[in-house]
Each structure stands twice: as structure tokens, then as C-alpha cells.
Design an enzyme around this catalytic site. Structure first.
Site, PDB file in Angstrom:
ATOM      1  N   ASP A   1       1.066  -1.346   0.075  1.00  0.00           N
ATOM      2  CA  ASP A   1      -0.073  -0.017   0.097  1.00  0.00           C
ATOM      3  C   ASP A   1       0.911   1.387   0.207  1.00  0.00           C
ATOM      4  O   ASP A   1       1.883   1.021   0.365  1.00  0.00           O
ATOM      5  CB  ASP A   1      -0.918  -0.036   1.246  1.00  0.00           C
ATOM      6  CG  ASP A   1      -1.999  -1.015   1.218  1.00  0.00           C
ATOM      7  OD1 ASP A   1      -2.097  -1.508   0.068  1.00  0.00           O
ATOM      8  OD2 ASP A   1      -2.076  -1.344   2.327  1.00  0.00           O
TER       9      ASP A   1
HETATM   10  N1  URA Z   1      -1.252  -6.040   3.789  1.00  0.00           N
HETATM   11  C1  URA Z   1      -1.675  -4.706   3.817  1.00  0.00           C
HETATM   12  O1  URA Z   1      -2.830  -4.601   4.372  1.00  0.00           O
HETATM   13  N2  URA Z   1      -1.025  -3.775   3.191  1.00  0.00           N
HETATM   14  C2  URA Z   1      -0.078  -4.122   2.550  1.00  0.00           C
HETATM   15  O2  URA Z   1       0.712  -3.134   2.021  1.00  0.00           O
HETATM   16  C3  URA Z   1       0.631  -5.222   2.507  1.00  0.00           C
HETATM   17  C4  URA Z   1      -0.113  -6.245   3.021  1.00  0.00           C
END
Ligand code: URA
Length: 240
Positions: free
Chosen positions: A104
Site C-alpha cells: 500500500d
Molecule cells: N497487507 C496490507 O494490508 N497492506 C500492505 O501493503 C501489504 C499487506
């Protein structure tokens, strides 16, 4: 056998046109001799090529470890935000590079950027059981019930079931910090898994993929080229 211009383009020496111009200008040597013909054939396994005296890496594929900073998106192009490709240093750039899996925008840590699609597919496929570990900081304490729920397999509100995941508390005096180990990569997976248990992730960082660890030497935003051994270590210790 491969054409010299194609060989150089695939290894990041420039666009096909730029490379052809370079070759015709006499800047390119093949096995120690200047070669001015772009269509000259070479054996990619044994040929040694230099451009302006600089050796060209014989490997077609490149694997870069980035310690992704928060604020950049795991994409090749974006109209609003900087991407991980935008911040990739010049020396590591090749054509058609992409992040193997997504973190993310606000997640930090280990991200692999490559031009090898087959490798990415293998690394990301849940059936290959390549475990990814995340360090999560939460707005509350992780309980034994949370650990048990992760182990059983979390179910999202839409009915999607996650595979069993491991949850560990490395420091028993700080129960709002946990290490999560999963082999899937569902959208916002870690955040959504904790949300099911009533916890909000306030900071998330990926620390390992398979047996490849981010370590403490690579500062946030920095990159390093992985060796063949590093790449192999991703698949070491998994079931398949
Ligand atoms: N899980 C998440 O919620 N975000 C990420 O960036 C990676 C795994």
C-alpha cells in the site's frame, strides 16, 4: 543467438534506436573488437559486450530490492503519485520493470522490482507458499484470541477466507507490535485481517519474502541489486 541491438536494448543500454546509433558510432565492442553492425549475432551466454568501455551485464533479468518509503505507490505509472519506478535509481533501470507484488502507499519495507514476469508469478502465487512477513504496529493489544483467529484463517465480511497465518509478539511488553506471516497477497490483507479482530494497523512494514530479509543496512528509499543467491533464497524453505 541474439542480435546485438536487441541484446543491448534488453539490458538497459537504451531504446532500440539509441542502441543502433551507438553501435554504428563505434562505441560498442563485442568480445574485445569494435562492432558497428546492429544485426551482428552473439551468444548471450558467452558474448562479452562493452559500451564506451563499460561492461554490459550479461543477465537479461534484474532483481532489485527496495526499502519502499511511505508515500509512493507500487505501480509503474500513476497520474497523481510518485511510483516505485519513478524513484528507482538510474543504474538499476531496465525496460519493462515492475514491482513484483504491491505494498500500500503507506506501507514501507521490502519490495522487489524486476523485469522477470515468470519469477514474479512464482513468488506471488499462494500455492507456491512463499511466506511474507510484516511488522505491524496496532492501535491496541494483540490477544491470544487474535493469534488463534489468524491461525484458524480469518474470514472477511464478504465471505473471503484467508489461509492460516502466523502471528507473533516479539516483545511481550509491547503487545501492540506483531509479526504477521502470510503467503497470500490479497488487497489490504494484513490491515483487513486485523480489522476483523477489532484492531487498526497504524504502521506496516514488510520485513521478509521467503528467506530474503530486508535487514537493517538498506535505509528507507534505497535499493540494491540482488544476487542469484538472494533470489534463490526467496524460494528456500517453502513447501514446493
Ligand atoms: N497487507 C496490507 O494490508 N497492506 C500492505 O501493503 C501489504 C499487506
Amino acid at each position: 543467438m541474439e542480435r546485438l541491438d536487441k541484446y543491448l536494448t534488453e539490458r538497459g543500454a537504451g531504446s532500440r534506436r539509441e542502441v543502433q546509433r551507438l553501435i554504428r558510432s563505434g562505441a560498442v565492442s563485442l568480445n574485445g573488437t569494435v562492432c558497428k553492425k546492429p544485426d551482428t549475432k552473439l551468444d548471450p551466454q558467452t558474448g562479452s559486450v562493452t559500451v564506451s568501455g563499460k561492461n554490459i551485464d550479461a543477465d537479461k533479468f534484474i532483481y532489485i530490492m527496495m526499502n519502499k518509503p511511505a508515500g509512493v505507490v507500487s505501480a509503474t505509472k500513476d497520474n497523481y503519485d510518485k511510483t516505485v519506478i519513478d524513484i528507482l535509481p538510474e543504474e538499476f533501470r531496465r525496460r519493462n520493470m515492475f514491482p513484483a507484488g504491491r505494498l500500500d502507499k503507506d506501507t514501507e519495507g521490502l519490495l522487489i522490482i524486476t523485469n522477470d514476469g515468470e519469477f514474479a508469478h512464482k513468488m506471488l502465487s499462494p500455492s507456491k507458499k512463499v511466506y511474507k512477513q510484516y511488522e505491524a504496529e496496532l492501535d491496541g493489544e494483540v490477544t491470544d484470541d487474535t493469534i488463534y483467529a489468524f491461525k484458524k484463517g480469518i474470514m472477511f465480511a464478504d465471505g473471503t477466507k484467508c489461509m492460516p497465518a502466523e502471528l507473533n509478539i516479539p516483545d511481550k511488553s509491547r503487545k501492540n507490535r506483531a509479526i504477521v506471516k502470510i503467503c497470500e497477497g490479497k488487497f489490504h490483507q494484513v490491515k483487513k485481517m486485523f480489522a476483523v479482530c477489532g484492531l487498526k494497523v497504524v504502521h506496516l512494514k514488510r520485513i521478509s519474502i521467503g528467506n530474503l530479509y530486508l535487514g537493517s543496512n538498506l535505509t528507507i528509499g534505497c535499493c540494491k541489486k540482488l544476487t542469484k543467491l538472494d533470489v534463490e533464497s526467496i524460494f528456500m524453505g517453502n513447501i514446493h
